[in-house]
Design a protein around this motif. Structure first.
Motif, short mmCIF file in Angstrom:
data_model
loop_
_atom_site.label_atom_id
_atom_site.label_comp_id
_atom_site.label_asym_id
_atom_site.label_seq_id
_atom_site.Cartn_x
_atom_site.Cartn_y
_atom_site.Cartn_z
N GLU A 93 -8.76 1.34 -1.80
CA GLU A 93 -7.71 0.35 -1.69
C GLU A 93 -6.79 0.52 -2.88
OE1 GLU A 93 -7.37 -4.38 -1.96
OE2 GLU A 93 -8.92 -3.59 -0.68
N PRO A 125 -1.83 5.59 4.03
CA PRO A 125 -1.89 4.26 3.41
C PRO A 125 -2.46 3.23 4.39
CG PRO A 125 0.35 4.79 4.04
CD PRO A 125 -0.48 6.01 4.33
N ASP A 126 -2.57 2.01 3.94
CA ASP A 126 -3.08 0.92 4.76
C ASP A 126 -2.10 0.66 5.90
OD1 ASP A 126 -4.36 -1.31 5.75
OD2 ASP A 126 -4.05 -2.56 3.97
N SER A 180 0.83 -1.20 0.00
CA SER A 180 0.00 0.00 0.00
C SER A 180 0.86 1.26 0.00
CB SER A 180 -0.93 0.01 1.22
OG SER A 180 -1.68 1.19 1.27
#
Length: 195
Positions: free
Chosen positions: A194, A87-88, A22
């Motif tokens: 995502e 981000p993730d 990510s």
């Protein structure tokens, strides 16, 4: 030629880390359009999780660059940035979801209607954005890991916050990412995607 706008990329410094893929995709996509500045709580380097053969070399090369050293989130002035990206980050539940510094930055971004993007578990970082008793993203629709997805995690019982419940209890709506492999990008008053 005019200078590129600046984007603040906020990452968790918690041991649960930032998902390598990510971060790599977010950084690679955004650096073509923005001058990027990374920031973490306490100026610690991000701990990357989920490093595989495809990301290991990129992470190693990234770490050798001068821009890889993050700024201290606590000293960031949101007025210097035109966009914010999270981000993730599985670690966001530990250090970003309760960060007063990130809340201050998000308050500036929402008041100025600047774009904010949170990806995957990075959506949990938006939970810190409260103004007294009101959540700044009340009325927004977020997408992130659902309770159904989180309950499969071995550390579910230790989560300090269930984001889906927080969002719904705070006046937002929430959609679980589901078990899919296709990327999704959402715009408007919907947060989360995502990469």
């Amino acid at each position: 030629m005019s200078a590129k706008p600046t984007c603040l990329l906020v990452a968790s410094a918690a041991p649960q880390g930032v998902r390598a893929r990510s971060f790599q995709q977010a950084f690679s996509l955004c650096c073509a359009v923005f001058d990027l500045q990374t920031a973490t709580p306490g100026v610690s380097r991000a701990h990357f999780v989920g490093v595989d053969d495809g990301t290991a070399r990129w992470i190693q090369d990234f770490g050798a660059k001068p821009y890889a050293a993050p700024a201290k989130l606590e000293s960031i002035d949101g007025a210097r940035y035109q966009a914010l990206l999270i981000p993730d980050c599985p670690g966001a539940l530990v250090d970003l979801a309760h960060s007063g510094s990130l809340a201050r930055i998000l308050a500036h971004f929402t008041s100025q209607q600047k774009p904010v993007c949170a990806v995957g578990q990075g959506v949990s970082a938006l939970c810190c954005a409260t103004d007294g008793q009101r959540w700044l993203f009340s009325g927004y629709s977020l997408t992130g890991p659902s309770v159904f997805e989180l309950v499969r995690s071995p550390d579910f019982a230790d989560l300090p916050l269930v984001v889906e419940d927080f969002v719904k209890d705070s006046g937002g709506s929430f959609t679980g990412e589901g078990l899919r492999s296709d990327p999704r990008v959402q715009a408007g008053s919907r947060f989360g995607s995502e990469l």
